[in-house]
Design an enzyme around this catalytic site. Structure first.
Site, PDB file in Angstrom:
ATOM      1  CG  HIS A 168      -2.156  -0.723   1.148  1.00  0.00           C
ATOM      2  ND1 HIS A 168      -2.748  -1.326   2.243  1.00  0.00           N
ATOM      3  CD2 HIS A 168      -2.971  -0.981   0.099  1.00  0.00           C
ATOM      4  CE1 HIS A 168      -3.868  -1.922   1.865  1.00  0.00           C
ATOM      5  NE2 HIS A 168      -4.015  -1.727   0.567  1.00  0.00           N
ATOM      6  CB  CYS A 264      -2.563   0.399   8.538  1.00  0.00           C
ATOM      7  SG  CYS A 264      -1.439   0.216   7.144  1.00  0.00           S
TER       8      CYS A 264
END
Length: 702
Positions: A168, A264
């Protein structure tokens, strides 16, 4: 003092590592401590609550990664773009996040179900709201970025992720207040790093070392001048501090086991809206069509690999599979690239494979006029070995003098297009630029045609020793056919032919009419004549394999003698040179060209020391060739290969596999590589030709 910023979090009531969807999860299945995870999450929650407002979404059974709320979606103002998770293990989170967004007053946009996008994990706003950095490569697709630009009315800058550990964008890229950036450059491709460097000044780029990146230092939460992270080295903390920020470390090791940390675990739901700025995306999409034996030839795989490896994305819209072995297939593919330049790179390579735009999108090529002799316009199209056509006045026109690494030019007074080397371009020539209105013509061959045709050449293969005799039989048969039909065979040979004892065999091929032109350098001619006149090559006795006293001077004596007579031909006419390769060339009127180099002794009077003139002589002798034998001469063979269009059978023989692979990689199905001693190859070739001749004579006598 608590900021007005708001973050969405989800308590880890059901958190665990239940599956593997990234490298961090490997080996950590059910190895996370729930109690430690809850304790670490609460500490992070408390730190953020001290500086911002925290909203909570209810955790759900069966979706353990819901704790990573950064992936819920992307929020700007009152608009939320819901995530479309790449892995089925996380797709169950989508309805719960959608419900939360709607209940909290957000207008929710949903991407097509088959278009992956993983929210603020792969899309990070510049902290001043000037642009949106969007990642792609592992979890999110490039095709999602135009939707973000449209729905959020923001400029989108696309970054390609290359390291699977940093799957990511938020694992390796963290925009900070005042235009600073905390990031790990090796996680991105070259194009993305250039884009970052163009947009972020050097003094504001905080580069993270690999050790810090592996501790998810980039997966940080930035609130005003505070940076909240799992862990950082003293050096990194000092550099962040020197930039005016305060680092708060809070251990998140239990969440690292699932591939996440501070960022996150949070979704910022209050992002600055810049009403004076509007949406844009450099992303470009085009449609292409591929026809042929797409599966058994591997063509579709090569095309899609080109797209991905260059930094693009694709969507196969239609695929019509041939129903029988001889039937061809067709495919329509949407190609997306992060910029026009990347798209041009991708398209030029796809054109080489024979790709075309759909019929309704075909347009004429673009031409620009040369304004300086020997200099092409920017963005000129670079040719390949394959027959090429350009679209002019709604018609396809075949390009003459096909060769690779040239421009396509039309003279001022002509509508005929031809390949021209840069040095040959003249002022007022018109040159094709870009990739519109260009196509290459590739042979459509099925597996059966390639694998079962008698005496056919192996498709771009590299043969090892155990297959040499089989390949020699094929080549001998083809040589005999070319000779008997009045065709042309060109030989490019290096001095290794002489050193390995192949000189007499190559001379035999010339004498028997199997060679119509010889290309080489100063060395092969010198050592061929040295062997013919003195029995040595580089001073080594060719019969006994031992050095001859004073033999190191032999090649210079040969050069001196030929220079005395004025040329190789005059040396033959004088009766001095009576055998050998060059002798046979002169006696049988076979043209040869010797291209000189800086290392040449003498050189021989026949050696062309003008490089450009030598290239032109090579090109002239190659024209109209049916086959080219490249015999242990890397530089000359590569040069010849660059001048030769597709359709000419090419045989590259060398003991060095790298040389053979280099020539075979041109992609021509007519080429074959043989990794072996060139002297052995020539000996076997002559033996096989003699067998064919004997068989022919027997047949004639019956």
């Amino acid at each position: 003092m608590t900021s007005s910023l708001r973050f969405l979090m989800c308590s880890p009531d059901h958190y665990d590592v239940d599956y593997v969807i990234n490298p961090w999860m490997e080996g950590n299945i059910h190895k996370s401590s729930r109690d430690r995870a809850v304790d670490q999450w609460r500490k992070l929650h408390n730190v953020i609550k001290d500086h911002a407002i925290v909203d909570l979404v209810t955790p759900q059974i069966g979706v353990p990664d819901m704790v990573f709320t950064a992936n819920a979606g992307l929020v700007l103002g009152d608009i939320a773009v819901l995530s479309r998770f790449f892995h089925k293990e996380r797709q169950g989170e989508e309805p719960f996040f959608k419900q939360w967004f709607e209940e909290n007053g957000f207008t929710v946009h949903e991407l097509p179900s088959e278009l992956p996008f993983e929210g603020a994990g792969d899309a990070l706003f510049d902290r001043e709201g000037r642009c949106l950095w969007a990642g792609y490569g592992f979890r999110s697709e490039l095709d999602s970025h135009p939707y973000l630009a449209k729905w959020l009315d923001v400029e989108v800058l696309s970054l390609r992720l290359m390291d699977e550990r940093f799957y990511h964008l938020d694992t390796c890229f963290c925009p900070l207040q005042d235009g600073y950036l905390l990031y790990y450059p090796p996680a991105f491709d070259a194009y993305s790093n250039r884009l970052i460097e163009l947009r972020i000044p050097p003094e504001k780029r905080l580069v993270v070392a690999e050790a810090d990146a592996a501790n998810f230092a980039c997966n940080s939460v930035n609130i005003d001048d505070i940076v909240i992270m799992n862990k950082a080295s003293d050096d990194l903390k000092k550099r962040i501090s020197d930039a005016g920020f305060r680092v708060i470390e809070t251990p998140l090791t239990e969440f690292l086991k699932a591939g996440g940390a501070a960022k996150c675990l949070t979704l910022r739901v209050t992002e600055p809206v810049r009403v004076e700025l509007h949406g844009s995306a450099a992303i470009e999409s085009r449609m292409i069509r591929l026809d042929g034996h797409l599966l058994d030839s591997g063509l579709i795989n090569r095309a899609l690999d080109i797209v991905v490896e260059a930094g693009g994305s694709f969507q196969v819209l239609n695929f019509n599979l041939g129903v029988q072995r001889q039937s061809t297939s067709s495919a329509e593919v949407k190609v997306t690239a992060p910029s026009h330049d990347v798209m041009e790179t991708i398209m030029s390579q796809l054109i080489d494979l024979g790709a075309l735009p759909p019929p309704q999108e075909v347009c004429d090529c673009h031409l620009e006029t040369v304004v300086q002799d020997g200099v092409a316009p920017d963005d000129f199209y670079v040719t390949t070995i394959y027959p090429t056509q350009i679209r002019m006045n709604n018609e396809w026109v075949t390009v003459d003098k096909q060769r690779m690494d040239a421009a396509i030019a039309l003279s001022a007074d002509s509508e005929t297009a031809e390949c021209k080397l840069l040095r040959d371009l003249k002022t007022s020539d018109r040159v094709v630029v870009g990739v519109e209105g260009i196509r290459t013509v590739r042979k459509t061959e099925s597996r059966e045609q390639r694998n079962t045709q008698e005496f056919s050449f192996m498709g771009a293969g590299v043969s090892s020793e155990r297959r040499v005799e089989l390949v020699v039989e094929q080549i001998a048969w083809e040589l005999r056919q070319i000779r008997d039909q009045g065709g042309r065979v060109v030989v490019s040979a290096g001095p290794v032919v002489i050193h390995t004892g192949g000189g007499e065999h190559l001379a035999h091929l010339v004498r028997e009419g199997y060679v119509q032109a010889l290309l080489g350098g100063n060395a092969i001619a010198v050592h061929d004549m040295e062997q013919s006149l003195m029995g040595t090559s580089l001073g080594v006795d060719m019969k006994r394999g031992v050095s001859v006293r004073g033999g190191h001077r032999h090649h210079l004596k040969v050069i001196n003698m030929v220079r005395r007579y004025g040329s190789i031909a005059k040396t033959v006419e004088a009766g001095v040179l009576k055998k050998g390769i060059l002798y046979e060339c002169v006696r049988h009127h076979i043209p040869f060209s010797l291209a000189g180099s800086i290392r040449d002794d003498g050189p021989l009077p026949d050696t062309q020391m003008d490089l450009i003139q030598a290239q032109e002589e090579y090109a002239r002798l190659i024209a109209g060739a049916d086959m080219i034998l490249m015999l242990s001469s890397m530089l000359h063979s590569i040069g010849v290969g660059n001048m030769t269009p597709a359709g000419v059978k090419m045989v590259c023989v060398d003991i060095n596999p790298a040389v053979v692979t280099k020539l075979s990689d041109r992609g021509s199905v007519e080429s074959v590589g043989v990794v072996t001693d060139v002297g052995l190859f020539l000996s076997l070739l002559v033996q096989q030709l003699d067998k064919l001749t004997h068989a022919y004579q027997v047949a004639q006598s019956v």
